[in-house]
Every structure is written in structure tokens, then in C-alpha cells.
Design an enzyme around this catalytic site. Structure first.
Site, PDB file in Angstrom:
ATOM      1  N   PRO A  88      -3.489 -12.125  10.026  1.00 41.47           N
ATOM      2  CA  PRO A  88      -3.941 -11.900  11.410  1.00 41.47           C
ATOM      3  C   PRO A  88      -4.059 -10.405  11.688  1.00 41.47           C
ATOM      4  O   PRO A  88      -3.361  -9.599  11.070  1.00 41.47           O
ATOM      5  CB  PRO A  88      -2.811 -12.517  12.249  1.00 41.47           C
ATOM      6  CG  PRO A  88      -1.620 -12.540  11.360  1.00 41.47           C
ATOM      7  CD  PRO A  88      -2.127 -12.667   9.944  1.00 41.47           C
TER       8      PRO A  88
ATOM      9  N   ASP B  35      -4.352  -6.480   5.138  1.00 38.67           N
ATOM     10  CA  ASP B  35      -5.352  -7.361   5.739  1.00 38.67           C
ATOM     11  C   ASP B  35      -5.363  -8.734   5.063  1.00 38.67           C
ATOM     12  O   ASP B  35      -5.818  -9.710   5.638  1.00 38.67           O
ATOM     13  CB  ASP B  35      -6.746  -6.725   5.605  1.00 38.67           C
ATOM     14  CG  ASP B  35      -6.917  -5.578   6.601  1.00 38.67           C
ATOM     15  OD1 ASP B  35      -6.395  -5.698   7.723  1.00 38.67           O
ATOM     16  OD2 ASP B  35      -7.551  -4.567   6.239  1.00 38.67           O
TER      17      ASP B  35
ATOM     18  N   ASN C  92       0.851  -1.195   0.000  1.00 37.18           N
ATOM     19  CA  ASN C  92       0.000   0.000   0.000  1.00 37.18           C
ATOM     20  C   ASN C  92       0.882   1.238   0.000  1.00 37.18           C
ATOM     21  O   ASN C  92       2.101   1.140  -0.064  1.00 37.18           O
ATOM     22  CB  ASN C  92      -0.969  -0.022   1.184  1.00 37.18           C
ATOM     23  CG  ASN C  92      -0.214  -0.083   2.499  1.00 37.18           C
ATOM     24  OD1 ASN C  92       0.579   0.790   2.803  1.00 37.18           O
ATOM     25  ND2 ASN C  92      -0.446  -1.142   3.262  1.00 37.18           N
TER      26      ASN C  92
HETATM   27  O1  PMT Z   1       3.004   6.079   6.557  1.00 37.81           O
HETATM   28  P1  PMT Z   1       2.466   7.408   6.050  1.00 37.81           P
HETATM   29  O2  PMT Z   1       2.671   7.594   4.569  1.00 37.81           O
HETATM   30  O3  PMT Z   1       2.954   8.568   6.882  1.00 37.81           O
HETATM   31  O4  PMT Z   1       0.873   7.366   6.218  1.00 37.81           O
HETATM   32  C1  PMT Z   1       0.300   7.362   7.489  1.00 37.81           C
HETATM   33  C2  PMT Z   1      -0.853   6.347   7.616  1.00 37.81           C
HETATM   34  C3  PMT Z   1      -2.006   6.754   6.716  1.00 37.81           C
HETATM   35  C4  PMT Z   1      -0.374   4.933   7.227  1.00 37.81           C
HETATM   36  C5  PMT Z   1      -1.269   6.355   9.141  1.00 37.81           C
HETATM   37  O5  PMT Z   1      -1.689   7.663   9.465  1.00 37.81           O
HETATM   38  C6  PMT Z   1      -2.391   5.371   9.389  1.00 37.81           C
HETATM   39  O6  PMT Z   1      -3.565   5.659   9.281  1.00 37.81           O
HETATM   40  N1  PMT Z   1      -2.019   4.108   9.784  1.00 37.81           N
HETATM   41  C7  PMT Z   1      -2.963   2.988   9.931  1.00 37.81           C
HETATM   42  C8  PMT Z   1      -3.155   2.333   8.585  1.00 37.81           C
HETATM   43  C9  PMT Z   1      -4.106   1.148   8.675  1.00 37.81           C
HETATM   44  O7  PMT Z   1      -3.722   0.023   8.424  1.00 37.81           O
HETATM   45  O8  PMT Z   1      -5.304   1.441   9.122  1.00 37.81           O
HETATM   46  P2  PMT Z   1      -6.503   0.384   9.343  1.00 37.81           P
HETATM   47  O9  PMT Z   1      -7.690   1.216   9.618  1.00 37.81           O
HETATM   48  O10 PMT Z   1      -6.563  -0.576   8.225  1.00 37.81           O
HETATM   49  O11 PMT Z   1      -6.068  -0.436  10.638  1.00 37.81           O
HETATM   50  C10 PMT Z   1      -6.474  -0.052  11.963  1.00 37.81           C
HETATM   51  C11 PMT Z   1      -5.368  -0.376  12.970  1.00 37.81           C
HETATM   52  O12 PMT Z   1      -5.147  -1.793  13.007  1.00 37.81           O
HETATM   53  C12 PMT Z   1      -4.037   0.270  12.666  1.00 37.81           C
HETATM   54  O13 PMT Z   1      -3.468   0.695  13.891  1.00 37.81           O
HETATM   55  C13 PMT Z   1      -3.226  -0.854  12.019  1.00 37.81           C
HETATM   56  O14 PMT Z   1      -1.835  -0.703  12.316  1.00 37.81           O
HETATM   57  C14 PMT Z   1      -3.796  -2.086  12.690  1.00 37.81           C
HETATM   58  N2  PMT Z   1      -3.826  -3.306  11.842  1.00 37.81           N
HETATM   59  C15 PMT Z   1      -4.434  -3.334  10.646  1.00 37.81           C
HETATM   60  C16 PMT Z   1      -4.480  -4.506   9.919  1.00 37.81           C
HETATM   61  C17 PMT Z   1      -3.896  -5.677  10.457  1.00 37.81           C
HETATM   62  N3  PMT Z   1      -3.925  -6.827   9.795  1.00 37.81           N
HETATM   63  N4  PMT Z   1      -3.305  -5.628  11.660  1.00 37.81           N
HETATM   64  C18 PMT Z   1      -3.264  -4.471  12.362  1.00 37.81           C
HETATM   65  O15 PMT Z   1      -2.709  -4.417  13.457  1.00 37.81           O
END
Ligand code: PMT
Length: 397
Positions: A305, A278, A209
């Protein structure tokens, strides 16, 4: 923090100049040596004598006044400053500073300083929102790393309602303390995740991504600056390791999971800004996949996971867990669901479709969601967002 520190306080012409008196007094009470420089316009709102009486130091206005003892005064104040604070800062001052105009004692001294500069703007809402003012603030942030303490919204002295009120004294002084390098995370172990993952398809291809790692690296750098022992678990990015940080590289979400499982127990604070995939390809081909005729090529994906959910299940008492939510719609609903599902203390939501927010930019526009509700921040540098997240963590500790 302020004890025996030299703070140069610039005061510009605006009705909020009266607030400079209290700010100077509060900093002096905390042990700072405060030296005021007033612009000529500031004298319409507050006197030199007020500032001298409150600080116990001479307050300067005129570049060419004969000093008691000979020294080039603007250079000497510029060198003496541990932090240079301008409160209130008018639109005129911001314009001059951004344009490199040095035509009075204040603009000359601020231009000559190497100290961190903190600015608290205060003005009419239309002046504040004027794109020229906004551009000037951006320039000062980007070129000089100036920290702004954003004005608040309210009824202004001109009877307009909007953003323009000088920030609260406590917020301005907190920003000065931060600029002095407050070690408020000393003795704390902080783990930060940053960057994308790569989910291999074959030896040369992967799914990934747009994460650059900038957000997570800014948090790791800020936590280290504030005295924490920081571990940064990073996906593949092109960023320098921040000073004083222990960095561990991972490639895939499964690797991230293993690293986190091994390290989460011992941490006081875990902040997950990484963007783990994911899904991953169900099969990783041993050899480079070859094109076969004109047939479509399907990739079968399986779920990875959820790392943050695993960390949430192992949360120990007193530990603070912070997650991020990167959304393209329904930010607040989706962030709220993730907050609960991952057992987080708070989640930092960013709508990654907004210009100036999310992936691979230097700024972000975030909202904090927790059990009490939500707090939205304006567009800030990722380094500033990082400090705000750490401030919130400290409140929760
Ligand atoms: O890296 P940059 O270019 O500075 O951009 C910043 C960012 C957009 C990446 C950052 O601000 C951000 O939003 N990070 C989270 C990205 C993400 O995966 O979001 P999510 O909504 O899909 O996941 C929610 C949370 O679960 C996050 O804390 C993620 O780290 C975590 N996660 C997600 C998927 C997974 N399989 N395991 C996880 O732990």
C-alpha cells in the site's frame, strides 16, 4: 528569543562589514546584549566607535589592550556568549578557524567558546567557491557543528557576479535565534517516518533498500529541540533515539501503514522521510528457502500500500503533510506527480545519485516543491535540511 541573551558578534575585514552595524542594532533592539570583536582589517571598513554606539557595549580589537577592569577578556567573552556570531566572515577568518590558528582577539575568543557558533560568510565568488574555502567550511561544520548562513548570489562589490553576498540580516538573526533554541514548535504534535522497510522472503531473508534513517532522525531531533511532541516511526536502523522523541519501530511497509493509520489523525504535522518498499514478496516461506539444483529462482512480488497516499486521503484541515521524493532521474516531474497524488503540502525532492545527497550520507541536496513552485537548497548537513523543512512547515501553518 533574543531578550537578555549575550551575543558576541565577530566582524572581519570585508566590504560587508558595514552590514554588521545593522545586524548589531537589530539584535540590540530585540533585547540582546551584543559584544563586538573586530579584526584589525575590519577597522578599514567600520569603526569601533560605530559598534560601541549601536550596542552600548565596548567593542574589542586588541588582545593586549589594558582593560578597565582586570579579566582575561577573550576567555570572559567566550564564556559570556549564548551564541557566537561572525558576520561577515572572510575567507581568511574561515581558514584560520579551520586550521586552529588563534592569533588575534576574534580567533582566540571563538576558539575558546563553548557556545553555538553561527557564521555568515561574505567574499568574492571565486574565493567562496575555492575548494580550500569549501573544505574549511566543511571542517568547521563537521568538527564543531558550526551553522553557516549561506551567502546569496548577486553583483558583488568587486563587480563579479556570483555567490558571495552576505545573507539577508533577517536570515542571519533567524539562525542566531535557532541556535538559541527557539521553541517555535511548542504545543505541536509532529510525526516523522524514517529508515527502510524489510519485506520478508523467508525467516532469514528480506528485500530492503539503502536508507540509514539519518534524514528522518535529523528531522525528529530538530522538531524535538524546537519544542514539538515528536513520534518517530522508524524502520530498522542503527541510530540512537534522539532526545525527547517517542520512537516506534516497524519492519515492513504494511506495519508502517498500520501504525500511520492509527496515529495520523492526532498529528499537526507529518513528515515522511522513510523509504518504504513499493513491493513485497507475494509469499513468505515458513522455512528457510533451500537451493534446488541450478534452476533460476523467481520471486513473485505484489504491490505494497502507498502509506503517504492513505495519510493524504485522511488529511484533516490545518494539518501539514510533507513527503520526500527519492529520484534518480526527472526529479522535478516525478516530485510534482507525487505531491499531487499523495495530497501533500510540499515534497522534498532529492536526486539520490548526486554525491553528498540521499542515502546513508550526512548531507543532502534537496529542492522543495509545492503549489507555488520550487526552492533549491545547497548541499547542507541533514540537521540543517531538517531545520529548513521545519521553517517551511511553520510558514505554511
Ligand atoms: O535514510 P537516509 O539514509 O538518511 O536517506 C534519506 C532518504 C533518501 C531515504 C530520504 O531523503 C528520502 O528521500 N526518503 C523518501 C524515500 C522514498 O521512499 O521515496 P519515494 O519517492 O519512493 O516515495 C515518495 C514518498 O512516499 C515518501 O515520502 C515515502 O515515504 C512515501 N511512500 C513511498 C512508498 C510507499 N509504499 N508508501 C509511502 O508512503
Amino acid at each position: 528569543m533574543l531578550k537578555n541573551k549575550n551575543i558576541v558578534l565577530g566582524v572581519t575585514g570585508g566590504i560587508a562589514a558595514y552590514r554588521a552595524a545593522q545586524i548589531a542594532r537589530d539584535m540590540s533592539k530585540k533585547g540582546a546584549h551584543v559584544y563586538c570583536i573586530l579584526t584589525k582589517n575590519a577597522l578599514n571598513f567600520i569603526t569601533q566607535q560605530t559598534m560601541e554606539t549601536l550596542t552600548g557595549n565596548p567593542a574589542v580589537v586588541d588582545m593586549f589592550a589594558r582593560p578597565d577592569k582586570w579579566e582575561v577578556e577573550h576567555i570572559s567573552l567566550a564564556k559570556r556568549a549564548d551564541v557566537f556570531l561572525v558576520a561577515p566572515a572572510s575567507a581568511n577568518f574561515l581558514g584560520k578557524m579551520a586550521a586552529g590558528v588563534a592569533d588575534d582577539m576574534l580567533t582566540t575568543t571563538v576558539m575558546a567558546t563553548k557556545a553555538p557558533v553561527v557564521i555568515a560568510p561574505a567574499m568574492n565568488v571565486n574565493m567562496y567557491e575555492n575548494p580550500v574555502t569549501q573544505r574549511n567550511m566543511r571542517t568547521l561544520r563537521e568538527l564543531l557543528g558550526v551553522t553557516f548562513v549561506e551567502p546569496s548570489v548577486g553583483l558583488l562589490a568587486c563587480n563579479d557576479v556570483g555567490k558571495g553576498h552576505i545573507a539577508a540580516d533577517a536570515d542571519i538573526i533567524a539562525a542566531v535565534e535557532r541556535a538559541l533554541g527557539k521553541k517555535d514548535f511548542a504545543g505541536k504534535r509532529v510525526l516523522v517516518t524514517a529508515g527502510p522497510t524489510r519485506e520478508a522472503l523467508d525467516p532469514v531473508r528480506y528485500l530492503t533498500n539503502k536508507s540509514s534513517g539519518k534524514m528522518g532522525y535529523a528531522i525528529a531531533a530538530a522538531a524535538a529541540r524546537r519544542g514539538a511532541a515528536v513520534t518517530l516511526i522508524s524502520g530498522p536502523v542503527a541510530l540512537e533515539k534522539p532526545d525527547g522523541v517517542h520512537r516506534v519501530f516497524i519492519e515492513s511497509t504494511q506495519e508502517l501503514y498500520r501504525e500511520m493509520e492509527a496515529r495520523c489523525e492526532e498529528q499537526d504535522v507529518i513528515i515522511q522521510a522513510a523509504a518504504p518498499a513499493d513491493y513485497r514478496p507475494a509469499q513468505v516461506a515458513e522455512q528457510k528457502i533451500k537451493k534446488t539444483g541450478d534452476e533460476p529462482f523467481d520471486i513473485h512480488l505484489v504491490q505494497n500500500p502507498d502509506v503517504a497516499a492513505m495519510v493524504g486521503q485522511h488529511k484533516r484541515p490545518g494539518q501539514i503533510l510533507v513527503g520526500f521524493a527519492a529520484e534518480t532521474q526527472n526529479l522535478s516531474t516525478n516530485a510534482g506527480k507525487k505531491l499531487l497524488k499523495k495530497n501533500l503540502d510540499f515534497i522534498v525532492g532529492n536526486d539520490v545519485t548526486r554525491p553528498g545527497a540521499g542515502f546513508d550520507v550526512d548531507t543532502n541536496i534537496v529542492t522543495f516543491y509545492d503549489a507555488r513552485g520550487e526552492t533549491s537548497l545547497p548541499q547542507l548537513l541533514k540537521s540543517e535540511v531538517a531545520d529548513r523543512i521545519l521553517d517551511r512547515v511553520l510558514e505554511l501553518m
